[in-house]
Design an enzyme around this catalytic site. Structure first.
Site, PDB file in Angstrom:
ATOM      1  N   TYR A  22     -11.975-118.004 -41.018  1.00 22.29           N
ATOM      2  CA  TYR A  22     -13.307-117.394 -40.973  1.00 22.29           C
ATOM      3  C   TYR A  22     -14.145-118.086 -39.909  1.00 22.29           C
ATOM      4  O   TYR A  22     -14.097-119.309 -39.779  1.00 22.29           O
ATOM      5  CB  TYR A  22     -14.005-117.519 -42.326  1.00 22.29           C
ATOM      6  CG  TYR A  22     -13.318-116.775 -43.447  1.00 22.29           C
ATOM      7  CD1 TYR A  22     -13.686-115.475 -43.760  1.00 22.29           C
ATOM      8  CD2 TYR A  22     -12.288-117.370 -44.179  1.00 22.29           C
ATOM      9  CE1 TYR A  22     -13.052-114.776 -44.782  1.00 22.29           C
ATOM     10  CE2 TYR A  22     -11.649-116.685 -45.202  1.00 22.29           C
ATOM     11  CZ  TYR A  22     -12.036-115.392 -45.506  1.00 22.29           C
ATOM     12  OH  TYR A  22     -11.410-114.718 -46.514  1.00 22.29           O
TER      13      TYR A  22
ATOM     14  N   ASP B  67     -17.489-107.583 -45.565  1.00 23.96           N
ATOM     15  CA  ASP B  67     -18.754-106.978 -45.970  1.00 23.96           C
ATOM     16  C   ASP B  67     -19.393-106.222 -44.809  1.00 23.96           C
ATOM     17  O   ASP B  67     -18.916-106.263 -43.671  1.00 23.96           O
ATOM     18  CB  ASP B  67     -19.713-108.058 -46.467  1.00 23.96           C
ATOM     19  CG  ASP B  67     -19.242-108.697 -47.762  1.00 23.96           C
ATOM     20  OD1 ASP B  67     -18.556-107.995 -48.547  1.00 23.96           O
ATOM     21  OD2 ASP B  67     -19.543-109.877 -48.002  1.00 23.96           O
TER      22      ASP B  67
END
Length: 266
Positions: A206, A148
Site C-alpha cells: 500500500y 475504496d
C-alpha cells in the site's frame, strides 16, 4: 514434503499422514463438504482408496495436484506452512471453462471503489460489462483486493471463468480498446482452475501519498496535510510491524481469520 504427503495418501499410511498434517488443517471439497476437525480430516483422507495421481507441481505459493478417483478427474490445491499441510482444496476438473487472470491498473478518481455496489459506478462493473460484451457471456470477476472510492491501483489482480476460446492476447488488446482510459490491462494469463486471486494472495503493498502543498493537479492523487514531523512518525510506526489481529477493523464473523503480518513500513 509434497512427495511424502502424496505417498502417504497412496499407501494409506496413517502415521505419516498424521505427522504431515497441521493441527489447524482445513479440507474443502465444495461439491461435498468442508472439514476443519483434524481427526475427521485424517479419517476422510484415509478413506480415499484407489486415488491415481497423474501430475503434481508447485504453482506460486502452493501445490497443484491432478488425480483420478472413481472414474472422475479432479484438481487439488495444497497449501503448506512450516513443512505441514495447512489446507487442501479439491474440485472436479471442468474442461469446458478457462480461468483467466488479468493484471490491471486503474485511476480510482472516476469510480466509487472497486467492488460492485448498487446505484454507483465501480471498477468491477466497468470490467464485467466490457468482458461480458467481448466474450458474449455473463462474466463475474474476483479481485485480489477491494479499494475504496478514489483509491488507485498500480497492480491489481483479478480472475474470471469463461467458455470463450478467444486468445489471451486478443482479450488483452480488445479490452484495452473497449475500456475507459482510466483502466488498463497489463497482462492476461491462463491459470489453474483452483487459482483464486483473493485467497492466494501472498503479500500486498500500500502507498499513501501526502502533499504539504495544495495543488489542484494532485488533488486526486495525494492527501493534503500540513507539515508532518517525520522523525516522530518514523519513531512510532514500527509498533505496527509483525503479526496483529485486525478484527476490530472487520465486519467479518468470528470464524474469519483476521490475523495479518506487516512486513515493512517505510
Amino acid at each position: 514434503m509434497i512427495e511424502s504427503f502424496l505417498n502417504a495418501i497412496k499407501t494409506q499410511n496413517k502415521s505419516d499422514l498424521k505427522h504431515l498434517l497441521d493441527a489447524k488443517i482445513a479440507l474443502k471439497i465444495p461439491t461435498q463438504f468442508s472439514l476443519f476437525n483434524f481427526d475427521e480430516i485424517l479419517d476422510t483422507l484415509l478413506n480415499y482408496h484407489d486415488v491415481h495421481i497423474t501430475h503434481h507441481e508447485q504453482y506460486l505459493s502452493f501445490y497443484i495436484v491432478y488425480f483420478e478417483y472413481k472414474n472422475r478427474q479432479y484438481i487439488g490445491k495444497i497449501k503448506a506452512e512450516n513443512d505441514k499441510i495447512r489446507s487442501i482444496y479439491i474440485e472436479p476438473i471442468n474442461h469446458d471453462i478457462r480461468r483467466i487472470r488479468l493484471d490491471i491498473q486503474y485511476d480510482g478518481s472516476f469510480y466509487h471503489g472497486s467492488q460492485r455496489q448498487p446505484n454507483v459506478y465501480t471498477v468491477q462493473e466497468a470490467l464485467e460489462k466490457c468482458l461480458s460484451n467481448l466474450l458474449v457471456e455473463t462474466i463475474q470477476i474476483q479481485s485480489a483486493s477491494r479499494t475504496d472510492k478514489g483509491v488507485h491501483a498500480y497492480h491489481q489482480a483479478i480472475h474470471f471463468d469463461t467458455n470463450n476460446p478467444l486468445p489471451l492476447d486478443k482479450i488483452k488488446s480488445l479490452l484495452n480498446q473497449m475500456l475507459d482510459p482510466s483502466i488498463f490491462i497489463l497482462n492476461a494469463t491462463l491459470v489453474p482452475q483452483v487459482f483464486h486471486t483473493r485467497y492466494d494472495v501472498i503479500k500486498k503493498t500500500y502507498v499513501y501519498k501526502i502533499s504539504h502543498i495544495k495543488n489542484p493537479f494532485k488533488a486526486n492523487y495525494a492527501y493534503y496535510h500540513k507539515v508532518i514531523d517525520l522523525s516522530i512518525l518514523s519513531e512510532n510506526m514500527n509498533v505496527f510491524l509483525g503479526k496483529h489481529d485486525f478484527r476490530s477493523f472487520s465486519k467479518s464473523s468470528n470464524t474469519e481469520d483476521t490475523i495479518r503480518t506487516i512486513y515493512e513500513i517505510n
